[in-house]
Design a protein around this motif. Structure first.
Motif, PDB file in Angstrom:
ATOM      1  N   ARG A 107       0.186   5.182   6.857  1.00 58.42           N
ATOM      2  CA  ARG A 107       0.744   4.755   5.533  1.00 58.42           C
ATOM      3  C   ARG A 107      -0.033   3.423   4.795  1.00 58.42           C
ATOM      4  O   ARG A 107      -0.004   2.397   4.846  1.00 58.42           O
ATOM      5  CB  ARG A 107       1.558   4.604   4.984  1.00 58.42           C
ATOM      6  N   LEU A 108      -0.943   3.797   3.680  1.00 51.88           N
ATOM      7  CA  LEU A 108      -2.025   2.828   2.719  1.00 51.88           C
ATOM      8  C   LEU A 108      -1.644   2.403   1.497  1.00 51.88           C
ATOM      9  O   LEU A 108      -1.838   3.444   0.447  1.00 51.88           O
ATOM     10  CB  LEU A 108      -3.449   3.132   3.332  1.00 51.88           C
ATOM     11  N   GLU A 109      -1.286   1.029   0.827  1.00 51.14           N
ATOM     12  CA  GLU A 109      -0.700   0.604  -0.233  1.00 51.14           C
ATOM     13  C   GLU A 109      -2.187   0.052  -0.697  1.00 51.14           C
ATOM     14  O   GLU A 109      -2.128  -0.839   0.512  1.00 51.14           O
ATOM     15  CB  GLU A 109       0.252   0.089  -0.336  1.00 51.14           C
TER      16      GLU A 109
ATOM     17  N   LEU B 227      -1.154  -2.033   5.456  1.00 48.07           N
ATOM     18  CA  LEU B 227      -1.044  -0.572   6.203  1.00 48.07           C
ATOM     19  C   LEU B 227      -0.113  -0.951   7.152  1.00 48.07           C
ATOM     20  O   LEU B 227      -0.402  -2.061   7.639  1.00 48.07           O
ATOM     21  CB  LEU B 227      -3.009  -0.885   6.517  1.00 48.07           C
TER      22      LEU B 227
ATOM     23  N   PHE C  97      -2.017   0.810  -8.755  1.00 46.42           N
ATOM     24  CA  PHE C  97      -1.414   0.985  -7.537  1.00 46.42           C
ATOM     25  C   PHE C  97      -1.959   1.892  -6.867  1.00 46.42           C
ATOM     26  O   PHE C  97      -1.422   3.050  -7.846  1.00 46.42           O
ATOM     27  CB  PHE C  97      -0.011   0.714  -7.261  1.00 46.42           C
TER      28      PHE C  97
ATOM     29  N   ALA D 113      -3.553  -5.565  -0.001  1.00 49.56           N
ATOM     30  CA  ALA D 113      -3.097  -4.070   0.534  1.00 49.56           C
ATOM     31  C   ALA D 113      -2.233  -4.027   1.886  1.00 49.56           C
ATOM     32  O   ALA D 113      -2.220  -5.041   2.422  1.00 49.56           O
ATOM     33  CB  ALA D 113      -4.073  -3.611   1.135  1.00 49.56           C
TER      34      ALA D 113
ATOM     35  N   TRP E 263      -2.306   4.950  -3.192  1.00 50.84           N
ATOM     36  CA  TRP E 263      -1.655   5.268  -1.831  1.00 50.84           C
ATOM     37  C   TRP E 263      -2.032   6.265  -1.567  1.00 50.84           C
ATOM     38  O   TRP E 263      -2.415   7.231  -2.092  1.00 50.84           O
ATOM     39  CB  TRP E 263      -0.487   4.755  -1.664  1.00 50.84           C
TER      40      TRP E 263
ATOM     41  N   ASP F 268      -0.064   8.862   2.083  1.00 49.77           N
ATOM     42  CA  ASP F 268       0.479   9.057   3.474  1.00 49.77           C
ATOM     43  C   ASP F 268      -0.589   9.322   4.191  1.00 49.77           C
ATOM     44  O   ASP F 268       0.350   9.827   5.439  1.00 49.77           O
ATOM     45  CB  ASP F 268       1.536   9.775   2.600  1.00 49.77           C
TER      46      ASP F 268
ATOM     47  N   SER G  84      -4.584  -9.104   2.976  1.00 48.16           N
ATOM     48  CA  SER G  84      -4.265  -7.158   3.461  1.00 48.16           C
ATOM     49  C   SER G  84      -3.377  -7.977   4.688  1.00 48.16           C
ATOM     50  O   SER G  84      -2.831  -8.840   5.436  1.00 48.16           O
ATOM     51  CB  SER G  84      -5.525  -6.456   3.887  1.00 48.16           C
TER      52      SER G  84
END
Length: 355
Positions: free
Chosen positions: A249-251, A153, A258, A151, A260, A262, A232
């Motif tokens: 923003r988290l992926e 972030l 995948f 992850a 994600w 915003d 992470s």
């Protein structure tokens, strides 16, 4: 039985909870009454009390503890421990804003205080109440997308002593805040990353100070390992771009997807798989949010606070433990403390024993 509620600390975050509580009560969503407010500035307590028609406005928190069944602590971080210990000693259920305290020993003492007193307790890690994040966590935890792998972030906001935070400059004082962007803001992020990927077992970190407030970092960069094998990274920034409030923003990469975000409050949650990409509008609290008795334009901004406040009151009414409680916050604080140690040691990795 109607729960008598008090609120200590009538600043910006106190206002958010005050509005949320009033909306929940006036909308018939909880059986509670806000009866007492305390703030060092008595005029502030009186202003809040008038909005609720509460009979007690005071500058002495002990008077609030004596008058209520449950209390919200919404004061600067450095005051939390004394107030929580006072509430616990009075047998009052306590909701305390994040971060719990400036230091890990303070947090440990607060956990001990509420556990010894046997009082219900919850911490203001409200991102767990954000519907898009909750949907992401549900998907990751299900295993349907394979194991979580990594992850990323990024969390940024303008330095919170200006703009809507201009009434209080205490976040620039390390004696009150305990630190800067990492502990004061991204304690949320440490909790979320542990919630998504599993407990954090190792951290390496570096911090920087551009604004010049001693001991108050405005950049923190962390790399973490999780108990399940995932990795992470977090970058937390306090800048001077006043057009940016709090932006994340988290992926998340799983083996087969995948994911994600915003916007952790509004979504949508984006999902990319080998065969398709889609945007998911996460289920919200719409079934009750329309009943929240506030101006329509305030419903979405207050949604996470109202959801967390309602969950706490529902738990108190049912006699069950609220969540997230102080022990959940303790995990995030242990990671923050280890990150600061790593930064002081030149980014050496620091191990974190599981609770």
């Amino acid at each position: 039985m109607t729960i008598r509620v008090g609120l200590v600390g009538c600043g910006w975050i106190g206002s958010a909870h005050s509005r949320a509580l009033k909306g929940l009560i006036d909308g018939g969503l909880v059986d509670a009454q806000v009866v007492a407010f305390a703030d060092p500035v008595l005029d502030s307590a009186q202003t809040f009390a008038r909005a609720h028609r509460a009979p007690l406005a005071t500058s002495d928190p002990a008077e609030v503890f004596a008058a209520v069944d449950a209390v919200w602590i919404c004061t600067p971080t450095g005051t939390h421990r004394q107030l929580v210990e006072g509430a616990a000693a009075a047998g009052v259920a306590v909701y305390c804003e994040k971060p719990l305290a400036p230091t890990l020993p303070d947090v440990e003492a607060m956990v001990a205080a509420v556990e010894s007193a046997g009082v219900a307790n919850q911490v203001g890690l409200v991102l767990r109440s954000a519907a898009p994040l909750a949907e992401m966590q549900k998907m990751v935890a299900s295993g349907a997308e394979g194991r979580p792998m990594a992850a990323v972030l990024r969390d940024d906001q303008y330095f919170p002593i200006q703009g809507r935070y201009a009434s209080g400059t205490w976040r620039a004082d390390v004696a009150v805040s305990g630190g800067g962007a990492l502990i004061e803001h991204s304690i949320h992020d440490l909790d979320v990353l542990g919630w998504l990927l599993g407990d954090i077992t190792e951290v390496a970190a570096t911090t920087s100070n551009f604004a010049g407030h001693e001991g108050v970092e405005d950049v923190a960069a962390l790399t973490m390992r999780h108990a399940g094998g995932a990795t992470s990274s977090l970058v937390s920034v306090w800048h001077q771009v006043l057009s940016r409030g709090s932006v994340r923003r988290l992926e998340v990469f799983c083996e087969q997807a995948f994911l994600w975000l915003d916007d952790e409050d509004m979504g949508p949650l984006h999902i990319e798989r080998s065969d398709a990409s889609l945007a998911v509008e996460a289920p919200t609290a719409a079934d009750w949010l329309e009943r929240l008795a506030v101006a329509p334009e305030l419903r979405e901004p207050l949604a996470v606070y109202a959801a967390a406040d309602r969950a706490f009151l529902d738990a108190v009414a049912a006699g069950r433990p609220p969540h997230p409680d102080f022990t959940v916050a303790l995990r995030a604080h242990r990671v923050a403390e280890a990150a600061y140690r790593s930064a002081r040691a030149g980014m050496d990795p620091v191990s974190i024993a599981l609770l």
